[in-house]
Design an enzyme around this catalytic site. Structure first.
Site, short mmCIF file in Angstrom:
data_model
loop_
_atom_site.label_atom_id
_atom_site.label_comp_id
_atom_site.label_asym_id
_atom_site.label_seq_id
_atom_site.Cartn_x
_atom_site.Cartn_y
_atom_site.Cartn_z
N CYS A 2 0.84 -1.19 0.00
CA CYS A 2 0.00 0.00 0.00
C CYS A 2 0.88 1.24 0.00
O CYS A 2 2.07 1.17 0.29
CB CYS A 2 -0.86 0.05 1.25
SG CYS A 2 -1.92 -1.39 1.44
N GLY A 28 -0.62 0.55 -4.95
CA GLY A 28 -1.91 -0.09 -4.71
C GLY A 28 -2.95 0.46 -5.64
O GLY A 28 -3.17 1.66 -5.68
N ASN A 101 0.63 0.37 5.89
CA ASN A 101 1.34 -0.40 4.87
C ASN A 101 2.17 -1.44 5.60
O ASN A 101 3.04 -1.09 6.39
CB ASN A 101 2.24 0.55 4.05
CG ASN A 101 3.15 -0.17 3.06
OD1 ASN A 101 4.19 0.35 2.69
ND2 ASN A 101 2.78 -1.35 2.62
N GLY A 102 1.89 -2.71 5.31
CA GLY A 102 2.64 -3.78 5.96
C GLY A 102 1.70 -4.89 6.37
O GLY A 102 0.52 -4.88 6.02
N TYR A 243 11.65 -4.22 -7.33
CA TYR A 243 10.46 -4.05 -8.15
C TYR A 243 9.49 -2.98 -7.69
O TYR A 243 8.97 -2.21 -8.49
CB TYR A 243 9.69 -5.38 -8.21
CG TYR A 243 8.32 -5.28 -8.84
CD1 TYR A 243 8.17 -5.29 -10.23
CD2 TYR A 243 7.17 -5.19 -8.06
CE1 TYR A 243 6.92 -5.19 -10.81
CE2 TYR A 243 5.91 -5.09 -8.64
CZ TYR A 243 5.79 -5.09 -10.01
OH TYR A 243 4.56 -4.99 -10.58
N ASP A 348 12.78 -7.96 -13.78
CA ASP A 348 13.15 -7.78 -12.37
C ASP A 348 13.01 -9.08 -11.57
O ASP A 348 13.84 -9.39 -10.73
CB ASP A 348 12.29 -6.68 -11.74
CG ASP A 348 10.83 -7.07 -11.70
OD1 ASP A 348 10.16 -7.02 -12.74
OD2 ASP A 348 10.36 -7.46 -10.62
N CYS A 434 15.70 -7.44 4.38
CA CYS A 434 14.98 -8.72 4.49
C CYS A 434 15.00 -9.37 3.11
O CYS A 434 14.69 -8.73 2.12
CB CYS A 434 13.52 -8.45 4.90
SG CYS A 434 12.49 -9.95 4.80
#
Ligand code: AMP
Length: 460
Positions: A2, A28, A101-102, A243, A348, A434
C-alpha cells in the site's frame, strides 16, 4: 502493499493528499481514500484508482489542515469496500483514523485478546486491530500512548494516524516498509516514497527511522522510539528496490533507479550473454536494470517492447481468440526490432511465471531467433508475510524447480538469476535487508495462521 500519506498544517491538505496518492498509485490499485479534520472528520474512500475515486468536488469537500491517505493493494482481507482505508472510528467523540502499509504477524493473538475483551470488528484487515488497541490504552500523553500500543505489534508496519488534528507516523523496529518525512510550508508531510514529496513540492527532510514514532501537531514535530529500537536489526524489504518502489524515489538511503542499474550491472558480471544482438527490458519493471546490464557489457540496448500506459478498464471480454489479451494490451513487441535477432531480456523477477511466459511467447511470435532471460534477483521460493502479496509456496514457479525447469516453463533458451550475495552487494548496506522471499529466513517470524483471509470468520 500500500501507499500512505500524512499531512499536517496545510491549507490545502486534501489536495496535497490527492496529489501524493497519485504519485503512490503504483503501490496499490485496488482502492484509495483520504480522511481530513477541521473540527469534524471528513472521509472519502472507495475501490478503484485514485482518479476514479475522487473528483474536484470530492476533494473540495474534504476540509481541514490535516489529512491522511491510502492506496490499497490487499495483503490481508478481501478487496471489498469495508476494507478500504483510511480506517476511521470515533471513540468518546474523538475521531481516530489509520492508514497502514505492511502486515502484522501477531494478528491472531491480538485479535483474540481484543475480541475476548469485547471489541467488535468491522473489517477483515489486520489494520483495524490498531484502533481497537488505541481506544483500550490510556491516552493522556500521545508519545506514551502510541509507544504503548505500537510496542504490542509484531511484523511489518509503516503507519500514519490522524487523531483529531494530530498526525502520527511510525515504522516498525526493523523498517520493512519505507516512510519518509518532508517539509511542506510550515507543516510536514509523511509519505511511503519521496516521489510523493516531489509531486507535492515538499522538501525531503529524512526517512522516519525504524522504530521511530513522530507526533505532529500543527507545525510542531516530536519524535520518540519504540522499546528495543537501539538493538533491533534492520530488515528493509529488498523487493522494494528490486520491483516495488518507483525508480525516482529515494528510500532506504538510496535512489531506487541507481540501485536497479547496479543490480543490472552485477547481473551482467555474474551472467553475461555472449553472442546476443542486444539487451532489452520488460517494461517498465526491467528498464533500469537492463540499462545497467547493457552498459556493463557494452552491448546495444533496444526498446523491444512498448508498454501501453492507458489501459484502465475495458468492456471487451477476452475470448479464446484473444486469450493473451491482457498481456498484449499492456505490452506490445516491436516486430521490426526483434525479428531474426538473438535477444537478451532483463526482467526484475519471476513470481508465478505465467506473465513471463506470455511475454516470452509474444517476443517469440515477433520473430526472435533466441531469447535469453536474466533476472535481477534470486528465485522467489517463499511467500512474504511482511506486506508483498506473493502467493503460496506452491504457486511460486521457482518452488521445487531447477533453473532449467523454470526456463522450460517460461520457454526461454536460457535463464539466469542474480545471486543473493550479488544482489545484497549492490545495496548500500546489504546486511540491512529482508530477503525472506529468496531464502525463507524470516527476520520477524511468521504468523501462526498464514491465511490472507485470517479475519474473515475463520477464527474459531
Ligand atoms: P510472473 O511471470 O507471472 O511471475 O510475473 C512476473 C512479473 O510480475 C514481474 O515483473 C514481477 O516483478 C511482477 N510482480 C511483482 N509483484 C508481484 C506479485 N506480488 N505477484 C505477482 N507478480 C508480481
Amino acid at each position: 502493499m500500500c501507499g500512505i500519506i500524512g499531512i499536517s498544517d496545510h491549507s490545502e491538505a486534501s489536495k496535497i493528499a490527492y496529489l501524493g496518492l497519485y504519485a503512490l498509485q503504483h503501490r496499490g490499485e485496488e482502492a484509495a481514500g483520504i480522511a481530513t479534520y477541521d473540527g469534524s472528520v471528513h472521509i472519502i474512500k472507495d475501490r478503484g484508482l485514485v482518479f476514479d475515486v475522487f473528483d474536484e468536488s470530492a476533494i473540495n469537500s474534504l476540509k481541514g489542515r490535516v489529512a491522511i491517505a491510502h492506496t490499497r493493494y490487499s495483503t490481508t482481507g478481501s478487496s471489498n469496500i469495508k476494507n478500504c482505508q483510511p480506517f476511521l472510528v470515533t471513540h468518546r467523540n474523538r475521531p481516530i483514523a489509520v492508514a497502514h502499509n505492511g502486515n502484522l504477524t501477531n494478528t491472531e493473538e491480538l485479535y483474540r485478546k481484543l475480541e475476548d475483551g469485547g471489541s467488535i470488528f468491522q473489517t477483515s484487515m489486520d489494520s483495524e486491530i490498531l484502533v481497537h488497541l488505541l481506544v483500550k490504552t490510556p491516552n493522556g500523553d500521545y508519545k506514551k500512548w502510541f509507544v504503548d500500543v505500537l510496542a504490542q505489534l509484531k511484523g511489518s508496519f509503516s503507519l500514519v494516524f490522524m487523531v483529531e488534528d494530530t498526525i502520527v507516523g511510525a515504522r516498525d523496529l526493523q523498517g520493512f516498509r519505507p516512510l519518509v518525512l518532508g517539509k511542506l510550508g510550515d507543516g510536514y508531510i509523511l509519505a511511503s516514497e519521496t516521489c510523493a514529496l516531489d509531486l507535492t513540492k515538499a522538501e525531503f527532510i529524512r526517512e522516519i527511522e525504524p522504530g521511530e514514532v513522530v507526533i505532529i501537531k500543527g507545525s510542531k514535530l516530536e519524535s520518540v522510539y519504540l522499546p528495543g529500537h537501539a538493538k533491533a536489526k534492520k530488515a528493509q524489504c529488498v523487493f522494494e528496490n528490486v520491483y516495488f518502489a518507483r525508480p525516482d524515489s529515494h528510500i532506504f538511503d538510496d535512489n531506487v533507479y541507481l540501485v536497479r542499474k547496479r543490480l543490472g550491472a552485477q547481473l551482467a558480471k555474474e551472467a553475461p550473454a555472449p553472442g546476443v544482438d542486444f539487451v532489452m527490458p520488460i517494461p517498465d519493471s526491467g528498464v533500469s536494470a537492463a540499462l545497467g546490464y547493457a552498459e556493463q557489457l557494452k552491448l546495444p540496448y533496444e526498446v523491444g517492447m512498448i508498454r501501453n500506459h492507458y489501459i484502465g478498464r475495458t468492456f471487451i471480454q477476452p475470448s479464446q481468440f484473444l486469450r493473451d489479451f491482457r498481456v498484449r494490451v499492456k505490452l506490445n513487441p516491436i516486430h521490426d526490432v526483434i525479428k531474426g535477432k538473438k535477444v537478451l531480456v532483463v526482467e526484475d523477477s519471476i513470481v508465478r511465471g505465467t506473465t513471463s511466459r506470455s511475454r516470452v511467447r509474444e517476443i517469440r511470435n515477433a520473430g526472435a531467433k533466441e531469447i535469453h532471460m536474466r533476472i535481477t534477483c534470486p528465485p522467489i521460493v517463499s511467500p512474504c508475510f511482511y506486506g508483498i502479496d506473493f502467493p503460496s509456496t506452491e504457486e511460486l514457479v521457482a518452488h521445487g524447480k531447477t533453473i532449467q525447469e523454470i526456463a522450460d516453463f517460461i520457454e526461454v533458451d536460457s535463464l539466469q538469476y542474480l545471486s543473493l550475495e550479488g544482489m545484497l552487494s549492490v545495496m548500500k548496506d546489504g546486511g540491512a535487508f529482508c530477503h525472506a522471499c529468496y531464502t525463507g529466513k524470516y527476520p520477524a517470524g511468521i504468523p501462526q495462521n498464514k491465511s490472507k483471509y485470517l479475519l474473515e470468520g475463520k477464527l474459531a
